[in-house]
Design a protein around this motif. Sequence first.
Motif, PDB file in Angstrom:
ATOM      1  N   GLY A   1      40.843  45.709  36.524  1.00 44.27           N
ATOM      2  CA  GLY A   1      41.857  44.960  36.640  1.00 44.27           C
ATOM      3  C   GLY A   1      41.487  44.011  38.015  1.00 44.27           C
ATOM      4  O   GLY A   1      40.841  44.379  38.709  1.00 44.27           O
ATOM      5  N   LEU A   2      42.474  42.941  38.158  1.00 48.74           N
ATOM      6  CA  LEU A   2      42.329  42.018  39.412  1.00 48.74           C
ATOM      7  C   LEU A   2      43.059  42.781  40.571  1.00 48.74           C
ATOM      8  O   LEU A   2      44.146  43.337  40.547  1.00 48.74           O
ATOM      9  CB  LEU A   2      43.039  40.936  39.238  1.00 48.74           C
ATOM     10  CG  LEU A   2      42.184  39.553  38.479  1.00 48.74           C
ATOM     11  CD1 LEU A   2      42.127  39.965  37.013  1.00 48.74           C
ATOM     12  CD2 LEU A   2      42.788  38.408  38.851  1.00 48.74           C
TER      13      LEU A   2
ATOM     14  N   PHE B   1      44.093  42.481  44.330  1.00 51.77           N
ATOM     15  CA  PHE B   1      44.558  41.271  45.449  1.00 51.77           C
ATOM     16  C   PHE B   1      43.810  41.793  46.732  1.00 51.77           C
ATOM     17  O   PHE B   1      43.773  42.793  47.324  1.00 51.77           O
ATOM     18  CB  PHE B   1      45.960  41.599  45.702  1.00 51.77           C
ATOM     19  CG  PHE B   1      46.571  40.677  46.950  1.00 51.77           C
ATOM     20  CD1 PHE B   1      46.701  41.368  47.944  1.00 51.77           C
ATOM     21  CD2 PHE B   1      46.575  39.359  46.668  1.00 51.77           C
ATOM     22  CE1 PHE B   1      47.240  40.579  49.117  1.00 51.77           C
ATOM     23  CE2 PHE B   1      47.077  38.663  47.806  1.00 51.77           C
ATOM     24  CZ  PHE B   1      47.214  39.260  48.677  1.00 51.77           C
TER      25      PHE B   1
ATOM     26  N   PHE C   1      43.814  29.641  38.296  1.00 52.71           N
ATOM     27  CA  PHE C   1      42.324  30.245  38.549  1.00 52.71           C
ATOM     28  C   PHE C   1      41.246  29.297  38.594  1.00 52.71           C
ATOM     29  O   PHE C   1      41.027  28.468  37.410  1.00 52.71           O
ATOM     30  CB  PHE C   1      42.304  31.414  37.834  1.00 52.71           C
ATOM     31  CG  PHE C   1      43.128  32.680  38.038  1.00 52.71           C
ATOM     32  CD1 PHE C   1      44.329  32.964  37.800  1.00 52.71           C
ATOM     33  CD2 PHE C   1      42.623  33.725  38.985  1.00 52.71           C
ATOM     34  CE1 PHE C   1      45.033  33.707  38.092  1.00 52.71           C
ATOM     35  CE2 PHE C   1      43.079  34.588  39.645  1.00 52.71           C
ATOM     36  CZ  PHE C   1      44.505  34.904  39.050  1.00 52.71           C
ATOM     37  N   GLY C   2      40.052  29.553  39.372  1.00 50.31           N
ATOM     38  CA  GLY C   2      38.876  29.225  39.233  1.00 50.31           C
ATOM     39  C   GLY C   2      38.093  30.063  38.386  1.00 50.31           C
ATOM     40  O   GLY C   2      38.536  31.284  37.856  1.00 50.31           O
ATOM     41  N   ASN C   3      36.702  29.581  38.022  1.00 51.26           N
ATOM     42  CA  ASN C   3      35.870  30.271  37.190  1.00 51.26           C
ATOM     43  C   ASN C   3      35.268  31.750  37.771  1.00 51.26           C
ATOM     44  O   ASN C   3      34.749  32.265  37.068  1.00 51.26           O
ATOM     45  CB  ASN C   3      34.872  29.398  36.530  1.00 51.26           C
ATOM     46  CG  ASN C   3      35.380  28.249  35.484  1.00 51.26           C
ATOM     47  OD1 ASN C   3      36.385  28.702  34.966  1.00 51.26           O
ATOM     48  ND2 ASN C   3      34.634  27.275  35.700  1.00 51.26           N
TER      49      ASN C   3
ATOM     50  N   LEU D   1      37.379  35.928  42.088  1.00 49.21           N
ATOM     51  CA  LEU D   1      38.435  34.745  41.524  1.00 49.21           C
ATOM     52  C   LEU D   1      39.250  34.390  42.679  1.00 49.21           C
ATOM     53  O   LEU D   1      40.240  35.247  43.488  1.00 49.21           O
ATOM     54  CB  LEU D   1      39.392  35.343  40.661  1.00 49.21           C
ATOM     55  CG  LEU D   1      38.416  35.705  39.207  1.00 49.21           C
ATOM     56  CD1 LEU D   1      39.333  36.590  38.114  1.00 49.21           C
ATOM     57  CD2 LEU D   1      38.117  34.555  38.496  1.00 49.21           C
TER      58      LEU D   1
ATOM     59  N   TYR E   1      44.977  32.379  46.848  1.00 48.96           N
ATOM     60  CA  TYR E   1      44.755  33.703  46.620  1.00 48.96           C
ATOM     61  C   TYR E   1      43.424  34.269  46.339  1.00 48.96           C
ATOM     62  O   TYR E   1      42.588  33.383  45.673  1.00 48.96           O
ATOM     63  CB  TYR E   1      45.526  34.270  45.669  1.00 48.96           C
ATOM     64  CG  TYR E   1      47.119  34.059  45.776  1.00 48.96           C
ATOM     65  CD1 TYR E   1      47.591  32.601  45.370  1.00 48.96           C
ATOM     66  CD2 TYR E   1      47.994  35.023  46.270  1.00 48.96           C
ATOM     67  CE1 TYR E   1      49.001  32.426  45.835  1.00 48.96           C
ATOM     68  CE2 TYR E   1      49.273  34.876  46.301  1.00 48.96           C
ATOM     69  CZ  TYR E   1      49.959  33.453  46.048  1.00 48.96           C
ATOM     70  OH  TYR E   1      51.061  33.291  46.328  1.00 48.96           O
TER      71      TYR E   1
ATOM     72  N   TYR F   1      41.014  37.386  44.793  1.00 42.88           N
ATOM     73  CA  TYR F   1      41.186  38.726  43.844  1.00 42.88           C
ATOM     74  C   TYR F   1      39.720  39.169  43.731  1.00 42.88           C
ATOM     75  O   TYR F   1      38.745  38.421  43.343  1.00 42.88           O
ATOM     76  CB  TYR F   1      41.785  38.538  42.470  1.00 42.88           C
ATOM     77  CG  TYR F   1      43.395  38.315  42.746  1.00 42.88           C
ATOM     78  CD1 TYR F   1      43.786  37.021  42.742  1.00 42.88           C
ATOM     79  CD2 TYR F   1      44.228  39.308  42.590  1.00 42.88           C
ATOM     80  CE1 TYR F   1      45.103  36.698  42.919  1.00 42.88           C
ATOM     81  CE2 TYR F   1      45.498  39.156  42.800  1.00 42.88           C
ATOM     82  CZ  TYR F   1      46.101  37.836  42.926  1.00 42.88           C
ATOM     83  OH  TYR F   1      47.514  37.614  42.886  1.00 42.88           O
TER      84      TYR F   1
ATOM     85  N   ARG G   1      30.370  35.573  40.534  1.00 45.44           N
ATOM     86  CA  ARG G   1      29.925  36.458  40.296  1.00 45.44           C
ATOM     87  C   ARG G   1      29.171  37.183  41.230  1.00 45.44           C
ATOM     88  O   ARG G   1      27.908  36.679  41.337  1.00 45.44           O
ATOM     89  CB  ARG G   1      29.530  36.540  38.761  1.00 45.44           C
ATOM     90  CG  ARG G   1      29.042  38.143  38.104  1.00 45.44           C
ATOM     91  CD  ARG G   1      28.933  38.313  36.887  1.00 45.44           C
ATOM     92  NE  ARG G   1      30.040  37.818  36.039  1.00 45.44           N
ATOM     93  CZ  ARG G   1      31.039  38.636  35.717  1.00 45.44           C
ATOM     94  NH1 ARG G   1      31.222  39.669  36.457  1.00 45.44           N
ATOM     95  NH2 ARG G   1      32.043  38.116  35.176  1.00 45.44           N
TER      96      ARG G   1
ATOM     97  N   GLN H   1      37.626  41.566  40.892  1.00 44.97           N
ATOM     98  CA  GLN H   1      37.697  42.119  39.583  1.00 44.97           C
ATOM     99  C   GLN H   1      36.254  42.665  39.188  1.00 44.97           C
ATOM    100  O   GLN H   1      35.379  42.195  38.983  1.00 44.97           O
ATOM    101  CB  GLN H   1      37.925  41.005  38.509  1.00 44.97           C
ATOM    102  CG  GLN H   1      38.126  41.600  37.275  1.00 44.97           C
ATOM    103  CD  GLN H   1      38.717  40.670  36.050  1.00 44.97           C
ATOM    104  OE1 GLN H   1      38.559  39.642  36.073  1.00 44.97           O
ATOM    105  NE2 GLN H   1      39.715  41.460  35.044  1.00 44.97           N
TER     106      GLN H   1
END
Lengths: 107, 116
Positions: B42-43, B45, B107-109, B90, B33, B35, B112, B37
């Motif tokens: 919020g996240l 989709f 989740f991954g980190n 993410l 998935y 996302y 950015r 942010q």
Amino acid sequence: RKEVEQDPGPFNVPEGATVAFNCTYSNSASQSFFWYRQDCRKEPKLLMSVYSSGNEDGRFTAQLNRASQYISLLIRDSKLSDSATYLCVVNDYKLSFGAGTTVTVRA
Amino acid sequence: EAGVTQSPTHLIKTRGQQVTLRCSPISGHTSVYWYQQALGLGLQFLLWYDEGEERNRGNFPPRFSGRQFPNYSSELNVNALELEDSALYLCASSNSVGANGNSPLHFGNGTRLTVT
């Protein structure tokens, strides 16, 4: 209407207090539900799944109300380390996240 | 067990450029998935892939696209970058598929992305 809605808070509570908040979802066909925790500038992490009969994990209790389409999270005996943003997640064939409820526990 | 890995961790691009973000799921996970942010939000989709196919897509323009490879890793591509694309992206993986899936996301980190 948003798919998943949460009270953003913030909920500012003293250590030892109980805090509870809800999350509503719009898709009645949603099958599974989760609470995640996100600390500042970190990735979300699973706190607990939410089961139809309600479930507890230590100081955390999650409830599901399908008729009213909401889930809840209750935190008992709050600790400073519980300060975070709590994200409601609904599996509506794409795992939709709420915007989060911020909880701050003060000493 | 290695967690979800994303690369790069940080990226700076200028408006109009294109970017590719990468994600490797936890071994054995078939669903990925994506996302977005944005700061203070919020996240949102973006995309869901499972077994190499796109299963669902969020309310984003077509310049957001992606794919999943046979080894279940995934790429997210964003064309014609705009300033508002600046966000944390993410990736998460899961070993469950379908609307009845009860498997949580890992989740991954994140990556950015800053668009200037």
